[in-house]
Write a protein that holds these residues in place. Structure first.
Motif, PDB file in Angstrom:
ATOM      1  N   UNK A  79      58.192  37.193  28.428  1.00  0.00           N
ATOM      2  CA  UNK A  79      57.281  37.215  29.573  1.00  0.00           C
ATOM      3  C   UNK A  79      56.970  38.651  29.943  1.00  0.00           C
ATOM      4  N   UNK A  80      55.736  38.889  30.366  1.00  0.00           N
ATOM      5  CA  UNK A  80      55.353  40.228  30.814  1.00  0.00           C
ATOM      6  C   UNK A  80      56.094  40.551  32.107  1.00  0.00           C
ATOM      7  N   UNK A  81      56.467  41.830  32.253  1.00  0.00           N
ATOM      8  CA  UNK A  81      57.121  42.282  33.470  1.00  0.00           C
ATOM      9  C   UNK A  81      58.582  41.883  33.588  1.00  0.00           C
ATOM     10  N   UNK A 133      60.605  48.900  34.929  1.00  0.00           N
ATOM     11  CA  UNK A 133      60.592  50.146  35.698  1.00  0.00           C
ATOM     12  C   UNK A 133      60.317  49.787  37.153  1.00  0.00           C
ATOM     13  N   UNK A 134      61.345  49.873  37.982  1.00  0.00           N
ATOM     14  CA  UNK A 134      61.206  49.469  39.391  1.00  0.00           C
ATOM     15  C   UNK A 134      60.639  50.576  40.266  1.00  0.00           C
ATOM     16  N   UNK A 140      53.662  46.377  36.966  1.00  0.00           N
ATOM     17  CA  UNK A 140      54.992  46.138  36.400  1.00  0.00           C
ATOM     18  C   UNK A 140      55.055  46.748  34.999  1.00  0.00           C
ATOM     19  N   UNK A 141      55.567  47.973  34.905  1.00  0.00           N
ATOM     20  CA  UNK A 141      55.727  48.631  33.616  1.00  0.00           C
ATOM     21  C   UNK A 141      57.130  48.389  33.080  1.00  0.00           C
ATOM     22  N   UNK A 142      57.212  48.183  31.788  1.00  0.00           N
ATOM     23  CA  UNK A 142      58.488  48.007  31.119  1.00  0.00           C
ATOM     24  C   UNK A 142      58.701  49.214  30.216  1.00  0.00           C
TER      25      UNK A 142
END
Length: 169
Positions: A79-81, A133-134, A140-142
């Motif tokens: 899943x994305x994010x 990456x919070x 919402x970048x991973x």
């Protein structure tokens, strides 16, 4: 009266001193020659890995994008994010000498090292993981890390690594 002339001949051969000197030279030269050949072999393997690592990382990124679309060959859908590649959803691949993908690697195989997958010899391993990456609030970048490691037969702590990092939305 005839005089008989005797010719004195020295015995042909190698003296003890010459033998000891040549053995001493060989005792020094042979280990140095073997050490040089071993170093050249390591340098060749390192150069081969550094040449293939970007292509291996690129293949892993293509497979990762396909997993996010649900069309991956080796990775389960992602899943994305969300975080991925750690714990139960370990993501590892084995690659051949030429950098072509051979197949999936389990976490235990990755940790201990693997020699063969499906009858083909494994030279490189790639581990893919992503962490959300919070700190970035707009999207919402991973943060994705692809670790290309060699030689595949050694344990994870003894392999050389080339890490590649990027961010995916």
């Amino acid at each position: 009266m005839k005089r008989v002339r005797r010719q004195i001949r020295w015995a042909a051969g190698i003296s003890l001193v010459e033998t000891i000197v040549s053995v001493g030279v060989l005792a020094v030269v042979i280990p140095l020659a073997f050490a040089a050949m071993l170093k050249a072999s390591d340098t060749g393997a390192s150069g081969r890995a550094e040449t293939r690592a970007p292509a291996i990382a690129d293949f892993c990124m293509v497979e990762l994008r396909a997993a996010r679309e649900g069309d991956a060959i080796y990775f389960a859908p992602i899943k994305k994010g969300t975080d991925f590649g750690n714990g139960a959803d370990f993501m590892g691949l084995g690659f051949g000498r030429d950098g072509s993908v051979i197949g999936e690697v389990s976490e235990s195989e990755y940790e201990t090292g693997v020699e063969m997958i499906g009858g083909k010899r494994v030279f490189f391993l790639a581990k893919v993981s992503g962490k959300l990456d919070t700190e970035t609030r707009e999207v919402d970048l991973v943060t994705v890390t692809v670790s290309v490691e060699y030689p595949a037969t050694k344990s994870a702590t003894r392999r050389s690594k080339a890490n590649f990092h990027t961010k995916l939305p």
